[in-house]
Design a protein around this motif. Structure first.
Motif, PDB file in Angstrom:
ATOM      1  N   GLN A   1       0.669  -1.103  -0.265  1.00 22.82           N
ATOM      2  CA  GLN A   1       0.079   0.002   0.089  1.00 22.82           C
ATOM      3  C   GLN A   1       0.806   1.340   0.391  1.00 22.82           C
ATOM      4  N   LEU A   2       0.447   2.458  -0.808  1.00 19.49           N
ATOM      5  CA  LEU A   2       1.590   3.522  -0.882  1.00 19.49           C
ATOM      6  C   LEU A   2       0.448   4.278   0.168  1.00 19.49           C
ATOM      7  N   VAL A   3       0.807   4.627   0.906  1.00 15.82           N
ATOM      8  CA  VAL A   3       0.288   5.478   2.178  1.00 15.82           C
ATOM      9  C   VAL A   3       0.708   7.469   2.334  1.00 15.82           C
ATOM     10  N   ASP A   4      -0.117   8.451   2.186  1.00 15.72           N
ATOM     11  CA  ASP A   4       0.161   9.950   1.612  1.00 15.72           C
ATOM     12  C   ASP A   4       0.640   9.943   3.855  1.00 15.72           C
ATOM     13  N   ALA A   5       1.810  10.597   3.454  1.00 14.44           N
ATOM     14  CA  ALA A   5       2.771  10.285   5.090  1.00 14.44           C
ATOM     15  C   ALA A   5       2.284  11.471   5.074  1.00 14.44           C
ATOM     16  N   SER A   6       1.496  12.428   5.543  1.00 16.71           N
ATOM     17  CA  SER A   6       1.661  13.779   6.295  1.00 16.71           C
ATOM     18  C   SER A   6      -0.052  13.398   6.089  1.00 16.71           C
ATOM     19  N   THR A   7      -0.717  12.972   5.914  1.00 18.53           N
ATOM     20  CA  THR A   7      -2.407  12.632   6.428  1.00 18.53           C
ATOM     21  C   THR A   7      -2.546  11.189   6.824  1.00 18.53           C
ATOM     22  N   GLY A   8      -1.808   9.977   6.788  1.00 20.02           N
ATOM     23  CA  GLY A   8      -1.917   9.206   6.345  1.00 20.02           C
ATOM     24  C   GLY A   8      -2.986   8.040   5.879  1.00 20.02           C
ATOM     25  N   GLU A   9      -3.189   8.602   4.813  1.00 20.39           N
ATOM     26  CA  GLU A   9      -4.670   8.498   4.092  1.00 20.39           C
ATOM     27  C   GLU A   9      -3.893   7.402   2.851  1.00 20.39           C
ATOM     28  N   HIS A  10      -4.599   6.814   2.297  1.00 24.49           N
ATOM     29  CA  HIS A  10      -4.114   5.606   1.473  1.00 24.49           C
ATOM     30  C   HIS A  10      -4.944   5.772   0.600  1.00 24.49           C
ATOM     31  N   VAL A  11      -3.841   5.590  -0.632  1.00 23.64           N
ATOM     32  CA  VAL A  11      -3.428   6.287  -2.411  1.00 23.64           C
ATOM     33  C   VAL A  11      -3.804   5.105  -2.735  1.00 23.64           C
ATOM     34  N   TRP A  12      -3.498   4.324  -2.469  1.00 21.42           N
ATOM     35  CA  TRP A  12      -3.405   2.980  -3.430  1.00 21.42           C
ATOM     36  C   TRP A  12      -2.701   1.538  -2.515  1.00 21.42           C
ATOM     37  N   ALA A  13      -3.473   0.535  -3.065  1.00 18.69           N
ATOM     38  CA  ALA A  13      -3.474  -1.067  -1.991  1.00 18.69           C
ATOM     39  C   ALA A  13      -3.585  -1.677  -3.018  1.00 18.69           C
ATOM     40  N   LYS A  14      -2.897  -2.483  -3.604  1.00 20.42           N
ATOM     41  CA  LYS A  14      -3.110  -3.795  -3.833  1.00 20.42           C
ATOM     42  C   LYS A  14      -2.480  -5.503  -3.343  1.00 20.42           C
ATOM     43  N   ARG A  15      -3.420  -6.499  -3.671  1.00 20.56           N
ATOM     44  CA  ARG A  15      -2.323  -7.377  -3.166  1.00 20.56           C
ATOM     45  C   ARG A  15      -2.224  -8.563  -4.449  1.00 20.56           C
ATOM     46  N   TYR A  16      -1.414  -9.558  -4.079  1.00 21.52           N
ATOM     47  CA  TYR A  16      -0.752 -10.089  -4.694  1.00 21.52           C
ATOM     48  C   TYR A  16       0.027 -11.776  -4.120  1.00 21.52           C
ATOM     49  N   ASP A  17      -0.900 -12.698  -5.561  1.00 16.75           N
ATOM     50  CA  ASP A  17      -0.921 -13.923  -4.500  1.00 16.75           C
ATOM     51  C   ASP A  17       0.280 -14.526  -5.623  1.00 16.75           C
ATOM     52  N   GLU A  18       1.210 -15.652  -5.675  1.00 16.05           N
ATOM     53  CA  GLU A  18       1.709 -15.623  -6.331  1.00 16.05           C
ATOM     54  C   GLU A  18       2.816 -16.687  -5.773  1.00 16.05           C
ATOM     55  N   GLU A  19       3.323 -17.693  -6.504  1.00 22.46           N
ATOM     56  CA  GLU A  19       3.928 -19.078  -6.475  1.00 22.46           C
ATOM     57  C   GLU A  19       5.092 -18.946  -5.959  1.00 22.46           C
ATOM     58  N   SER A  20       5.841 -19.390  -5.127  1.00 23.89           N
ATOM     59  CA  SER A  20       7.027 -19.614  -3.993  1.00 23.89           C
ATOM     60  C   SER A  20       8.307 -20.398  -4.839  1.00 23.89           C
ATOM     61  N   GLY A  21       8.160 -20.757  -6.035  1.00 24.56           N
ATOM     62  CA  GLY A  21       9.403 -21.732  -6.635  1.00 24.56           C
ATOM     63  C   GLY A  21      10.557 -21.072  -6.292  1.00 24.56           C
ATOM     64  N   ASP A  22      10.549 -19.947  -6.852  1.00 26.16           N
ATOM     65  CA  ASP A  22      11.954 -19.627  -7.205  1.00 26.16           C
ATOM     66  C   ASP A  22      11.429 -17.987  -6.415  1.00 26.16           C
ATOM     67  N   VAL A  23      12.609 -17.767  -4.904  1.00 30.95           N
ATOM     68  CA  VAL A  23      11.817 -16.885  -4.664  1.00 30.95           C
ATOM     69  C   VAL A  23      12.339 -15.534  -5.203  1.00 30.95           C
ATOM     70  N   ALA A  24      13.741 -15.177  -5.409  1.00 27.82           N
ATOM     71  CA  ALA A  24      14.809 -14.567  -6.606  1.00 27.82           C
ATOM     72  C   ALA A  24      12.989 -13.692  -7.806  1.00 27.82           C
ATOM     73  N   VAL A  25      12.221 -14.744  -8.365  1.00 22.82           N
ATOM     74  CA  VAL A  25      11.148 -14.441  -9.303  1.00 22.82           C
ATOM     75  C   VAL A  25      10.653 -14.329  -8.737  1.00 22.82           C
ATOM     76  N   LEU A  26      10.165 -14.579  -7.310  1.00 21.25           N
ATOM     77  CA  LEU A  26       9.059 -13.828  -6.610  1.00 21.25           C
ATOM     78  C   LEU A  26       9.175 -12.233  -6.601  1.00 21.25           C
ATOM     79  N   GLN A  27      10.069 -12.141  -5.768  1.00 23.13           N
ATOM     80  CA  GLN A  27      10.403 -10.423  -5.448  1.00 23.13           C
ATOM     81  C   GLN A  27      10.145  -9.693  -6.251  1.00 23.13           C
ATOM     82  N   ASP A  28      11.190 -10.544  -7.702  1.00 26.45           N
ATOM     83  CA  ASP A  28      12.082  -9.393  -8.627  1.00 26.45           C
ATOM     84  C   ASP A  28       9.659  -9.016  -9.091  1.00 26.45           C
ATOM     85  N   ASN A  29       9.433 -10.200  -9.121  1.00 30.83           N
ATOM     86  CA  ASN A  29       7.605  -9.829 -10.027  1.00 30.83           C
ATOM     87  C   ASN A  29       7.100  -8.857  -9.548  1.00 30.83           C
ATOM     88  N   VAL A  30       6.797  -9.130  -7.650  1.00 30.10           N
ATOM     89  CA  VAL A  30       6.015  -8.288  -6.945  1.00 30.10           C
ATOM     90  C   VAL A  30       6.808  -7.137  -6.992  1.00 30.10           C
TER      91      VAL A  30
END
Length: 616
Positions: free
Chosen positions: A302-331
């Motif tokens: 989630q992206l938050v406005d640091a002055s107000t604490g309001e959420h600008v954007w949020a997202k959930r990602y579901d990934e396969e965890s076979g290759d951690v490096a690829v998972l990190q890069d994708n997200v």
């Protein structure tokens, strides 16, 4: 946040643009020699390190202030000696400023007032002279043979307190005699240039001093370690790894100031976003969590406005965890692509803030944001309105490289999309604005990006110089390694210049990275495939578009020998554009210069003739 006390040397060429105008090719060749023969060796010999390169200047750091002053004198002596055999109008004169102060260290770069004061002192120096701060003068007063002439307290831009400045008085530099007759060719004409214009020399990535006016309110962001929600401490590495990858990607975008990992990673426990914003002086914070269960990983961000604490954007990602490096890069890539860039969530928020301001309080950056929102609607009317906003801003900020490039882009938009009644007139207007922007010193990274991006098109369109267009495209692409939009656009000009493999590489990477692929990504890829002699792949790419480009389909089908399909595509084209001919296509979009480099153009026009496009 890491800090250290260093001596900063700032150098700047006097009249650099004039030298380039007088002899661009000769200057270009001598720049590289000058880099190797004077500036790099002298700075290294005095135990210094260059950490910023600009179109006409540099910044270097020294652990010893004595070394910094001695190096500056050696550089000025070297330039004076080499200028002795050069005509007056070709001599290089450099200003140098030196400050001793604390700087903020981030990677290989240095920031802060310690750096900014050195740059301001350089502006106070005489051509061929050296200006130092009071701290420097006091530190070396009894250690060197040079004298110091007081210049009094100087009030300089964006520094609250006056600076005590001194002119260095160094003897033994001969006055260069006035040349009579034909001057010798001498590398010193631009001796400093190789260091100061590495981008033009092609190749290295480079960073520039931020213009305090243009980006006075550039967005800033901190990325906190993603919380491990798995209940297994051994999985902590995953959240930290994702955060680090996001920091790396965001840091590449010139419009964002990203807090270093060492500063943001201390927040490994729950903390109020407003506190982070206050501590790190940032506008936005990215936070999130990672939950691993079996072979699946769920990541929230989630992206938050640091002055107000309001959420600008949020997202959930579901990934396969076979290759951690690829998972990190994708997200990390998906988060970066959504948040940063010219169409990202931060940009949308900043645009909304700019439109909420009353006209009298608008800054240069606000004018840029207001016009940008309209420009990205891609209509003739919105583009004209965006240009009007940028022109209004330029009247308020006449030294703006940022607004000049954006106005030039608006003309390029009209030319490329056929929204002008005089393409060559608009090409010349864009060229004037682009070259003026290039000549403005001390550009921000964003301004530097836009300058090279806009000149990529203009060197091809206005000058017919495909080779220089490639240099500008590669320079721009190197500044935004993760921005899909920019690199997809730049790839077209590379393909048009015959650099098809590089164009394909950028376009395929952009399509992989961008979750919101534009139709023209595939159109540009189709052109690159066609010129790489892959007509079948070109057809496939075009068929992925909602509205395939008929003229490119025709050429690809003709190359494949499918003349019925090629002629059908030309028939559709002529229905939409009656009277279009091979002659017009050859010099599209400006009507003056070839659209593609030879021999690509001849092959392309030959295929269009086979497809049935009229010659005249």
């Amino acid at each position: 946040m890491d800090r250290k006390l260093v001596a900063i040397l700032a150098a700047d060429v006097v009249g650099y643009s004039t030298l380039m105008e007088q002899d661009e090719q000769g200057t270009f060749e001598r720049l590289r020699a000058g880099q190797k023969e004077l500036f790099e060796p002298e700075i290294a010999r005095h135990h210094g390190r260059i950490f910023k390169l600009m179109g006409d200047g540099l910044l270097a750091e020294f652990g010893s202030v004595v070394d910094a002053v001695e190096c500056a004198v050696s550089l000025q002596r070297g330039l004076a000696e080499r200028n002795a055999n050069v005509a007056e109008d070709q001599r290089v004169h450099v200003r140098i400023g030196i400050n001793l102060g604390e700087v903020i260290v981030e990677g290989d770069d240095c920031y802060g007032d310690g750096v900014n004061i050195a740059a301001r002192l350089e502006q106070l120096a005489d051509p061929g002279g050296i200006c130092v701060s009071g701290k420097v003068a006091r530190e070396v007063e009894n250690k060197l043979s040079f004298g110091f002439e007081p210049m009094g307290e100087q009030k300089v831009k964006n520094i609250a307190e006056p600076i005590q400045a001194f002119r260095v008085k160094f003897d033994g530099i001969p006055l260069p005699p006035r040349s009579t007759g034909k001057p010798e060719k001498h590398w010193a004409t631009v001796a400093i240039g190789g260091v100061l214009a590495l981008l033009i020399a092609g190749g290295g990535s480079w960073y520039v001093l931020r213009s305090p006016v243009a980006l006075s309110r550039e967005p800033s962001i901190a990325v906190l370690p993603f919380a491990n929600m798995s209940g297994d401490p051994s999985q902590d590495y995953l959240g930290s790894g994702i955060a680090e990858d996001i920091i790396t990607m965001l840091s590449s975008f010139p419009e964002l100031r990203v807090v270093s990992r060492s500063s943001s990673s201390v927040y490994d426990k729950p903390v109020k976003v407003q506190q982070v914003g206050e501590d790190l002086k940032v506008s936005y914070v990215i936070e999130g969590s990672v939950r691993k269960a079996g072979g699946k990983v769920r990541v929230t961000a989630q992206l938050v406005d640091a002055s107000t604490g309001e959420h600008v954007w949020a997202k959930r990602y579901d990934e396969e965890s076979g290759d951690v490096a690829v998972l990190q890069d994708n997200v990390a890539n998906r988060v970066n692509d959504t948040i940063a860039g010219l169409r990202g969530e931060i940009r949308k928020k900043e645009e909304a803030d700019a439109w909420s301001k009353a006209a009298p309080s608008l800054e240069e950056y606000d004018y840029y944001l207001r016009g940008h929102q309209l420009y990205f609607r891609f209509t003739k009317e919105d583009n004209a309105e965006a240009r009007a906003i940028w022109q209004e801003g330029l009247a308020q900020f006449p030294d703006s490289a940022l607004l000049r490039t954006k106005i030039a882009f608006s003309y390029i938009h009209d030319i490329g999309w056929g929204s002008t009644d005089d393409p060559w007139r608009d090409t010349e207007l864009a060229w004037r604005l682009g070259t003026e922007a290039q000549a403005i010193p001390h550009k921000s990274r964003l301004e530097t990006l836009f300058c090279h991006w806009v000149m990529t098109a203009l060197y091809q369109w206005h000058e017919g110089d495909f080779a220089r267009s490639v240099v500008e495209a590669e320079a721009a692409a190197s500044l935004v390694p993760y921005d899909a939009w920019a690199r997809a656009d730049l790839a077209y000009y590379l393909a048009a210049a015959g650099k098809t493999d590089r164009g394909i590489e950028l376009l395929e990477d952009s399509i992989r990275r961008d979750a919101k692929n534009m139709d023209w990504y595939f159109g540009n890829l189709a052109i690159a495939y066609y010129f790489a002699d892959r007509p079948a792949d070109s057809v496939v790419a075009l068929q992925k578009m909602k509205a395939p480009w008929d003229i490119n389909l025709a050429a690809a089908y003709a190359r494949l020998g499918k003349l019925d399909e090629a002629r059908a595509s030309i028939a559709k084209l002529l229905k939409a554009k009656p009277g279009w001919t091979i002659q017009k296509e050859a010099v599209f979009p400006t009507t003056k210069h070839p659209q593609y480099v030879e021999p690509l153009l001849t092959t392309y026009l030959s295929d269009l003739a086979k497809a049935g496009l009229p010659e005249k």
